[in-house]
Design a protein around this motif. Structure first.
Motif, PDB file in Angstrom:
ATOM      1  N   ALA A 292      12.691   2.153 -33.487  1.00 39.66           N
ATOM      2  CA  ALA A 292      12.021   1.444 -34.579  1.00 39.66           C
ATOM      3  C   ALA A 292      12.000  -0.059 -34.342  1.00 39.66           C
ATOM      4  CB  ALA A 292      12.710   1.745 -35.910  1.00 39.66           C
ATOM      5  N   ARG A 293      13.090  -0.582 -33.756  1.00 42.89           N
ATOM      6  CA  ARG A 293      13.196  -2.012 -33.452  1.00 42.89           C
ATOM      7  C   ARG A 293      12.988  -2.178 -31.939  1.00 42.89           C
ATOM      8  NH1 ARG A 293      15.567  -5.375 -36.872  1.00 42.89           N
ATOM      9  NH2 ARG A 293      16.583  -6.506 -35.190  1.00 42.89           N
ATOM     10  N   ALA A 312       3.180   2.277 -37.903  1.00 48.15           N
ATOM     11  CA  ALA A 312       4.133   1.822 -38.915  1.00 48.15           C
ATOM     12  C   ALA A 312       5.567   2.220 -38.612  1.00 48.15           C
ATOM     13  CB  ALA A 312       3.719   2.375 -40.283  1.00 48.15           C
ATOM     14  N   ARG A 313       5.777   3.160 -37.688  1.00 49.10           N
ATOM     15  CA  ARG A 313       7.157   3.561 -37.389  1.00 49.10           C
ATOM     16  C   ARG A 313       7.932   2.453 -36.687  1.00 49.10           C
ATOM     17  NH1 ARG A 313       6.222   8.638 -33.762  1.00 49.10           N
ATOM     18  NH2 ARG A 313       4.160   8.495 -34.743  1.00 49.10           N
ATOM     19  N   PHE A 314       7.227   1.494 -36.114  1.00 51.35           N
ATOM     20  CA  PHE A 314       7.900   0.369 -35.459  1.00 51.35           C
ATOM     21  C   PHE A 314       8.072  -0.737 -36.499  1.00 51.35           C
ATOM     22  CE2 PHE A 314       5.429   2.494 -32.030  1.00 51.35           C
ATOM     23  CZ  PHE A 314       6.522   3.000 -31.334  1.00 51.35           C
ATOM     24  N   THR A 315       9.280  -0.884 -36.987  1.00 58.61           N
ATOM     25  CA  THR A 315       9.537  -1.739 -38.149  1.00 58.61           C
ATOM     26  C   THR A 315       9.908  -3.173 -37.802  1.00 58.61           C
ATOM     27  OG1 THR A 315      11.851  -1.006 -38.175  1.00 58.61           O
ATOM     28  CG2 THR A 315      10.271   0.246 -39.514  1.00 58.61           C
ATOM     29  N   ALA A 316      10.335  -3.419 -36.558  1.00 60.48           N
ATOM     30  CA  ALA A 316      10.693  -4.777 -36.131  1.00 60.48           C
ATOM     31  C   ALA A 316      10.258  -4.946 -34.681  1.00 60.48           C
ATOM     32  CB  ALA A 316      12.186  -5.024 -36.275  1.00 60.48           C
ATOM     33  N   ASP A 341       2.766 -11.140 -40.733  1.00 61.47           N
ATOM     34  CA  ASP A 341       3.419  -9.837 -40.605  1.00 61.47           C
ATOM     35  C   ASP A 341       4.895 -10.064 -40.303  1.00 61.47           C
ATOM     36  OD1 ASP A 341       4.273  -7.247 -39.898  1.00 61.47           O
ATOM     37  OD2 ASP A 341       2.235  -6.715 -39.297  1.00 61.47           O
ATOM     38  N   ARG A 343       7.055  -8.114 -39.535  1.00 65.25           N
ATOM     39  CA  ARG A 343       7.607  -7.276 -38.476  1.00 65.25           C
ATOM     40  C   ARG A 343       7.649  -7.992 -37.121  1.00 65.25           C
ATOM     41  NH1 ARG A 343       4.355  -1.966 -37.802  1.00 65.25           N
ATOM     42  NH2 ARG A 343       2.584  -3.364 -38.176  1.00 65.25           N
TER      43      ARG A 343
END
Length: 474
Positions: A292-293, A312-316, A341, A343
């Protein structure tokens, strides 16, 4: 000690539009009835017009050179060489002189007669002594044709004998060169400005970042599409790998090409470019491991980050690069000035120096990065990425050197990009990755990216490192 020589004559004839040939004097900002003199260091440039009629206008450029003073002041190819050919040959000295005495014409400006700027003049350029170093066994005359021919010039290049009275001595490394064509004056001067030092393959001054800007400014309208673009860039920038890489990437960007795809000079029968296949392979692995990060280390122009942002699964998401300009390009690609953004984070960082900001990621990606690092610096990169940052997963892609036999046109070093320090075979990559994984506690698996050849393998190698310590396993 001074030497005089007519280095260049440029002759224009009345164009089809009917403009008097003598009007070329307005473009050059040189009155035909006067001799114009410009001094710069060890060189004095004289410009005169032996002929100026409605049918024909000729300009001669004469250089008055003190070779001793030139060497004393120089830091380039002539340092320490007090006996040299610069007073007599069309080299970087002439290029610099053209840039100074014809600066306004070179820039494509004419306040008095602006309509003349876009006139295509029937031009003839005579350079009686052009030092010309051939390329990969090709003679100098062939190289001249390869450089000037695609630009619309008709080329006549005759080797100058070492001594006309002793034919058995053969030819000198100089050419008597005549160019004829119908061009805008600004284009003709810009091409001479860039290509004369390229033919000579030497410069009398130090080559730095400013030369990249000059090359792009003078060659921007024609260099990007030139079939010998890479050769011209390498020679003009004196084979400086960082400068060449920067210039080529910017030229490709200017013509709308994807620098990541173009950097390998790849030709593939696949409908999907290899650069896109690489990104898709990396994205698939990141989704598979549940990252995710994600940190894109050496993010370049931000192609991977742009793809990650659509999921959207990649949050950072973090992008780093040693080049400030690359980060600026990434910000533009991601439209960060238009959207905020949270993120996305971008910052400058070198992968060979410890950086606390790189810690805490599920995955770090090094896409076509390691081959740009000098081998003695690789242990520092390994320590920073695998030891200090220590993400859960590390994805590394790099060219497969065995596959290079499928690329007929590679750089002089045999690599896919002029800034590559090395390119590994599959065995060499596996050996490096295995040693790194064992040292820092990662298991490694390998994937191929692109069309796989049964003998040479896939064009791109992908290693997926996953930490094996108890904390991660739990």
């Amino acid at each position: 000690m001074v030497s005089w020589s007519v280095i260049l004559t440029l002759t224009a004839r009345r164009p089809a539009s009917g403009v008097p040939a003598g009007d070329l004097g307005f473009l050059l900002h040189k009155h035909p009835d006067r001799v114009h003199v410009a001094e710069h260091g060890a060189v004095t440039t004289h410009v005169l017009a032996p002929v100026s009629t409605p049918q024909e206008h000729q300009v001669a450029v004469v250089l008055d050179v003190d070779p001793v003073a030139l060497v004393r002041a120089g830091t380039g190819a002539l340092a320490g060489d007090h006996v040299n050919d610069r007073p007599y040959a069309a080299s970087s000295l002439l290029s610099v002189a053209l840039g100074r005495v014809f600066a306004t014409a070179l820039a494509g400006r004419c306040t008095a007669r602006p309509e003349l700027v876009d006139v295509r003049w029937p031009l003839q350029v005579h350079l009686p002594a052009v030092p010309c170093a051939g390329e990969r066994g090709a003679g100098g005359a062939e190289l001249v044709r390869r450089l000037f021919g695609p630009l619309g010039w008709t080329v006549e290049a005759t080797a100058v004998p070492l001594d006309e009275t002793v034919p058995s001595w053969g030819d000198s490394p100089y050419l008597d060169l005549e160019l004829s064509g119908e061009l805008r004056l600004a284009d003709a001067l810009a091409q001479l400005y860039v290509l004369l030092p390229v033919l000579d393959d030497a410069k009398h001054y130090w080559v730095g970042q400013a030369e990249v800007e000059k090359l792009l400014r003078r060659g921007g309208s024609w260099l990007a599409a030139h079939p010998e673009r890479d050769l011209i860039t390498r020679r003009y920038l004196r084979y400086s790998r960082p400068l060449v890489a920067d210039a080529l990437d910017r030229l490709r960007e200017a013509e709308g090409a994807d620098p990541e795809a173009a950097q390998e000079a790849e030709t593939t029968t696949a409908s999907t470019p290899l650069a896109v296949q690489r990104r898709e392979a990396v994205l698939a692995v990141l989704r598979e491991v549940g990252a995710a990060r994600v940190a894109d280390l050496g993010c370049g122009q931000g192609q991977l980050l742009a793809a990650l942002l659509t999921d959207a699964r990649f949050t950072a998401l973090t992008g780093t690069d040693v080049s400030v300009r690359a980060l600026q390009q990434t910000a533009r690609r991601l439209h960060l000035d238009e959207r905020h953004d949270e993120r996305v984070t971008l910052f400058q960082s070198s992968l060979t120096y410890r950086d606390e900001r790189l810690r805490g990621y599920d995955a770090a990606v090094l896409t076509e990065v390691v081959e740009h690092v000098d081998p003695p610096r690789l242990p520092a990169l390994e320590r920073v990425v695998f030891g200090e940052a220590a993400p859960t997963h590390v994805l590394v892609t790099t060219p497969n050197a065995e596959y290079n036999v499928h690329y007929p046109s590679l750089g002089e070093n045999g690599f896919r990009h002029p800034d590559h320090r090395f390119e590994w075979t599959r065995a060499q990559f596996a050996d490096w990755a295995g040693r790194v994984g064992q040292r820092y506690g990662y298991a490694v698996r390998f994937l191929g990216v692109g069309e796989t050849d049964p003998v040479t393998g896939a064009p791109t190698q992908l290693a997926v490192f996953s930490r094996t310590d108890a904390e991660v396993a739990a």
